[in-house]
Motif scaffolding. Structure first.
Motif, PDB file in Angstrom:
ATOM      1  N   VAL A   3       0.841  -1.202   0.000  1.00  0.00           N
ATOM      2  CA  VAL A   3       0.000   0.000   0.000  1.00  0.00           C
ATOM      3  C   VAL A   3       0.870   1.243   0.000  1.00  0.00           C
ATOM      4  CG1 VAL A   3      -1.838   1.251   1.175  1.00  0.00           C
ATOM      5  CG2 VAL A   3      -1.759  -1.245   1.306  1.00  0.00           C
ATOM      6  N   CYS A   4       0.509   2.206  -0.832  1.00  0.00           N
ATOM      7  CA  CYS A   4       1.149   3.523  -0.834  1.00  0.00           C
ATOM      8  C   CYS A   4       0.156   4.539  -0.288  1.00  0.00           C
ATOM      9  CB  CYS A   4       1.561   3.906  -2.244  1.00  0.00           C
ATOM     10  SG  CYS A   4       2.235   5.584  -2.397  1.00  0.00           S
ATOM     11  N   VAL A   5       0.587   5.328   0.686  1.00  0.00           N
ATOM     12  CA  VAL A   5      -0.232   6.413   1.224  1.00  0.00           C
ATOM     13  C   VAL A   5       0.450   7.731   0.873  1.00  0.00           C
ATOM     14  CG1 VAL A   5      -1.229   7.481   3.282  1.00  0.00           C
ATOM     15  CG2 VAL A   5      -1.085   4.975   3.111  1.00  0.00           C
ATOM     16  N   ILE A   6      -0.264   8.597   0.165  1.00  0.00           N
ATOM     17  CA  ILE A   6       0.262   9.919  -0.163  1.00  0.00           C
ATOM     18  C   ILE A   6      -0.206  10.882   0.918  1.00  0.00           C
ATOM     19  CG2 ILE A   6       0.451  11.725  -1.897  1.00  0.00           C
ATOM     20  CD1 ILE A   6      -0.462   9.725  -3.972  1.00  0.00           C
ATOM     21  N   SER A  62       5.692  -0.336  -7.525  1.00  0.00           N
ATOM     22  CA  SER A  62       4.275  -0.508  -7.849  1.00  0.00           C
ATOM     23  C   SER A  62       3.555  -0.970  -6.591  1.00  0.00           C
ATOM     24  CB  SER A  62       4.070  -1.509  -8.993  1.00  0.00           C
ATOM     25  OG  SER A  62       4.552  -2.788  -8.619  1.00  0.00           O
ATOM     26  N   PHE A  63       2.238  -0.795  -6.568  1.00  0.00           N
ATOM     27  CA  PHE A  63       1.462  -1.025  -5.355  1.00  0.00           C
ATOM     28  C   PHE A  63       0.133  -1.689  -5.692  1.00  0.00           C
ATOM     29  CE2 PHE A  63       3.978   2.840  -5.031  1.00  0.00           C
ATOM     30  CZ  PHE A  63       4.741   2.588  -3.899  1.00  0.00           C
ATOM     31  N   ASP A  64      -0.370  -2.448  -4.734  1.00  0.00           N
ATOM     32  CA  ASP A  64      -1.712  -3.003  -4.891  1.00  0.00           C
ATOM     33  C   ASP A  64      -2.764  -1.903  -4.805  1.00  0.00           C
ATOM     34  OD1 ASP A  64      -1.082  -5.880  -5.004  1.00  0.00           O
ATOM     35  OD2 ASP A  64      -0.344  -5.544  -2.971  1.00  0.00           O
ATOM     36  N   VAL A  65      -2.525  -0.922  -3.948  1.00  0.00           N
ATOM     37  CA  VAL A  65      -3.497   0.163  -3.751  1.00  0.00           C
ATOM     38  C   VAL A  65      -2.765   1.417  -3.312  1.00  0.00           C
ATOM     39  CG1 VAL A  65      -3.964  -0.537  -1.358  1.00  0.00           C
ATOM     40  CG2 VAL A  65      -5.657   0.828  -2.591  1.00  0.00           C
ATOM     41  N   VAL A  66      -3.299   2.551  -3.725  1.00  0.00           N
ATOM     42  CA  VAL A  66      -2.821   3.863  -3.297  1.00  0.00           C
ATOM     43  C   VAL A  66      -3.949   4.540  -2.541  1.00  0.00           C
ATOM     44  CG1 VAL A  66      -2.025   6.140  -4.048  1.00  0.00           C
ATOM     45  CG2 VAL A  66      -1.252   4.090  -5.254  1.00  0.00           C
ATOM     46  N   VAL A  67      -3.628   5.115  -1.378  1.00  0.00           N
ATOM     47  CA  VAL A  67      -4.591   5.929  -0.634  1.00  0.00           C
ATOM     48  C   VAL A  67      -4.067   7.358  -0.639  1.00  0.00           C
ATOM     49  CG1 VAL A  67      -5.835   6.285   1.527  1.00  0.00           C
ATOM     50  CG2 VAL A  67      -5.172   3.966   0.833  1.00  0.00           C
ATOM     51  N   ASP A  68      -4.809   8.254  -1.274  1.00  0.00           N
ATOM     52  CA  ASP A  68      -4.364   9.639  -1.449  1.00  0.00           C
ATOM     53  C   ASP A  68      -5.061  10.533  -0.428  1.00  0.00           C
ATOM     54  OD1 ASP A  68      -3.500  12.104  -2.322  1.00  0.00           O
ATOM     55  OD2 ASP A  68      -3.818  11.662  -4.445  1.00  0.00           O
ATOM     56  N   GLN A  69      -4.298  10.977   0.557  1.00  0.00           N
ATOM     57  CA  GLN A  69      -4.831  11.810   1.622  1.00  0.00           C
ATOM     58  C   GLN A  69      -4.802  13.296   1.306  1.00  0.00           C
ATOM     59  OE1 GLN A  69      -6.531   9.763   3.903  1.00  0.00           O
ATOM     60  NE2 GLN A  69      -5.463  10.777   5.569  1.00  0.00           N
ATOM     61  N   VAL A  70      -4.059  13.688   0.271  1.00  0.00           N
ATOM     62  CA  VAL A  70      -3.807  15.119   0.078  1.00  0.00           C
ATOM     63  C   VAL A  70      -4.022  15.558  -1.361  1.00  0.00           C
ATOM     64  CG1 VAL A  70      -2.289  15.443   2.065  1.00  0.00           C
ATOM     65  CG2 VAL A  70      -1.326  14.582  -0.077  1.00  0.00           C
ATOM     66  N   THR A  88      -0.480   0.816 -10.046  1.00  0.00           N
ATOM     67  CA  THR A  88      -1.455   0.353  -9.063  1.00  0.00           C
ATOM     68  C   THR A  88      -2.701  -0.149  -9.779  1.00  0.00           C
ATOM     69  OG1 THR A  88      -2.577   0.916  -6.978  1.00  0.00           O
ATOM     70  CG2 THR A  88      -2.668   2.562  -8.729  1.00  0.00           C
ATOM     71  N   ARG A  89      -3.473  -0.958  -9.059  1.00  0.00           N
ATOM     72  CA  ARG A  89      -4.750  -1.434  -9.608  1.00  0.00           C
ATOM     73  C   ARG A  89      -5.929  -0.750  -8.946  1.00  0.00           C
ATOM     74  NH1 ARG A  89      -7.024  -4.515  -5.778  1.00  0.00           N
ATOM     75  NH2 ARG A  89      -5.708  -5.580  -4.246  1.00  0.00           N
ATOM     76  N   ALA A 211      -8.690   2.191   5.900  1.00  0.00           N
ATOM     77  CA  ALA A 211      -7.914   0.952   5.791  1.00  0.00           C
ATOM     78  C   ALA A 211      -8.780  -0.165   5.219  1.00  0.00           C
ATOM     79  CB  ALA A 211      -7.353   0.565   7.154  1.00  0.00           C
ATOM     80  N   TRP A 212     -10.043  -0.220   5.641  1.00  0.00           N
ATOM     81  CA  TRP A 212     -10.986  -1.208   5.108  1.00  0.00           C
ATOM     82  C   TRP A 212     -11.246  -0.952   3.622  1.00  0.00           C
ATOM     83  CZ3 TRP A 212     -15.943  -0.272   3.153  1.00  0.00           C
ATOM     84  CH2 TRP A 212     -16.743  -1.400   2.960  1.00  0.00           C
ATOM     85  N   ALA A 213     -11.423   0.317   3.247  1.00  0.00           N
ATOM     86  CA  ALA A 213     -11.673   0.653   1.847  1.00  0.00           C
ATOM     87  C   ALA A 213     -10.481   0.298   0.965  1.00  0.00           C
ATOM     88  CB  ALA A 213     -11.992   2.141   1.708  1.00  0.00           C
ATOM     89  N   ALA A 214      -9.288   0.369   1.537  1.00  0.00           N
ATOM     90  CA  ALA A 214      -8.092   0.058   0.759  1.00  0.00           C
ATOM     91  C   ALA A 214      -8.090  -1.390   0.288  1.00  0.00           C
ATOM     92  CB  ALA A 214      -6.838   0.352   1.581  1.00  0.00           C
ATOM     93  N   VAL A 215      -8.599  -2.302   1.089  1.00  0.00           N
ATOM     94  CA  VAL A 215      -8.557  -3.724   0.734  1.00  0.00           C
ATOM     95  C   VAL A 215      -9.877  -4.216   0.148  1.00  0.00           C
ATOM     96  CG1 VAL A 215      -6.817  -4.174   2.493  1.00  0.00           C
ATOM     97  CG2 VAL A 215      -9.227  -4.492   3.065  1.00  0.00           C
TER      98      VAL A 215
END
Length: 299
Positions: A3-6, A62-70, A88-89, A211-215
């Motif tokens: 997971v990548c978190v921006i 590369s990442f399974d998921v990216v969560v963009d906070q900003v 990412t997918r 975190a739940w939404a990420a998976v």
């Protein structure tokens, strides 16, 4: 899961990173490096507004998921599409209840996700989105257009979490503290003559939801809020009951009125989140403790 978190350097973004890490994900955080990442988390330093630097920091990652906070504008969303294509997918945008800012009405029902359809919302990349003041003054519109651009242009799956007003934890906004301090000291609290309900969510719970939404595998917008919307009068009454002081209320129609005092209904419908399998708590379960945590220390 990788997971990548921006962003994620403070408040519920930092708790999100810890939630993902503790659940066993390999977490990489990308930010400007002003705050060290939590233990066990890889930190890459780049300004997300510098597309070349962001691309260089990610290198061959590369990442399974990216969560963009900003992500606050369609320009930032467009850069994210370019950078994360083939990296990412899944992409989870932390959006906001402010996308509904102009849509509610006094006495209106809680707003569902379809009230703002990102597939149809217009995008204007010519607006001065690079100007921080402009972005701040058009926060809700920036998020609407970011959702819209990602929805229509991204080659990966996109989900947008429309986060209610976050309270509790290391809240740097001071909005709940405004009520607590003024009511504790017997100072007047200025609210609209007929304030309308707003939705709230607890800081640790929105981190868990992200975190739940990420998976998860859903796409599109989803509202994230605790059950039990409150208007400013109800919030004052709750704060007063916790601190043991009767609120002194003053009706005002102009600025500055208190935070969370709104002329339009700001409550959101969380039926989609429930249908997807996430059950939010009730604000009554955690808000009294959040008020206590915001109390002015006695010196």
């Amino acid at each position: 899961m990788d997971v990548c978190v921006i962003g994620g350097s403070r408040y519920f973004g930092r708790r999100l990173i810890e939630e993902l890490r503790d659940a066993g994900a390999a977490v990489t955080v990308v930010n400007r490096g002003s705050t060290p990442a939590p233990r066990g988390v890889v930190q890459l330093c780049a300004d997300r507004d510098d597309e070349a630097a962001l691309r260089a920091a990610l290198s061959d990652r590369s990442f399974d998921v990216v969560v963009d906070q900003v992500c606050y504008s369609p320009l930032q969303a467009a850069a994210a599409v370019r950078v994360f294509t083939d990296r990412t997918r899944r992409y989870v945008l932390t959006s906001t209840v402010e996308v509904y800012a102009e849509l509610g009405r006094p006495g209106g029902a809680p707003l569902p996700e379809q009230a703002v359809d990102p597939a149809a919302w217009p995008v204007d990349l010519e607006l001065p989105w690079s100007d921080e003041r402009f972005r701040a003054d058009h926060y809700g519109e920036g998020k609407r257009q970011a959702e819209a651009l990602l929805t229509r242009q991204a080659p990966f799956d996109v989900a947008a979490v429309r986060t209610a007003h976050v309270l509790g934890g290391a809240d740097f906004t001071g909005r709940l503290a405004h009520y607590v301090e003024r009511i504790e000291r017997g100072l007047p609290v200025v609210v609209h003559p007929a304030p309308q309900p707003a939705s709230f969510v607890h800081e640790p719970e929105i981190a868990r939801f992200l975190a739940w939404a990420a998976v998860a595998d859903f796409t599109g917008p989803v509202n994230a809020a605790s059950h039990g919307a409150l208007d400013a009068l109800e919030l004052c009454a709750l704060v007063g009951s916790v601190v043991g002081r009767e609120p002194v209320l003053v009706a005002g129609t102009g600025e500055p009125v208190s935070p969370f005092s709104f002329e339009r209904c700001y409550a959101v419908d969380t039926g989609r989140a429930a249908d997807l399998g996430f059950r939010f708590s009730s604000a009554a379960d955690w808000l009294p403790q959040a008020v206590k945590d915001s109390a002015v220390p006695v010196l």
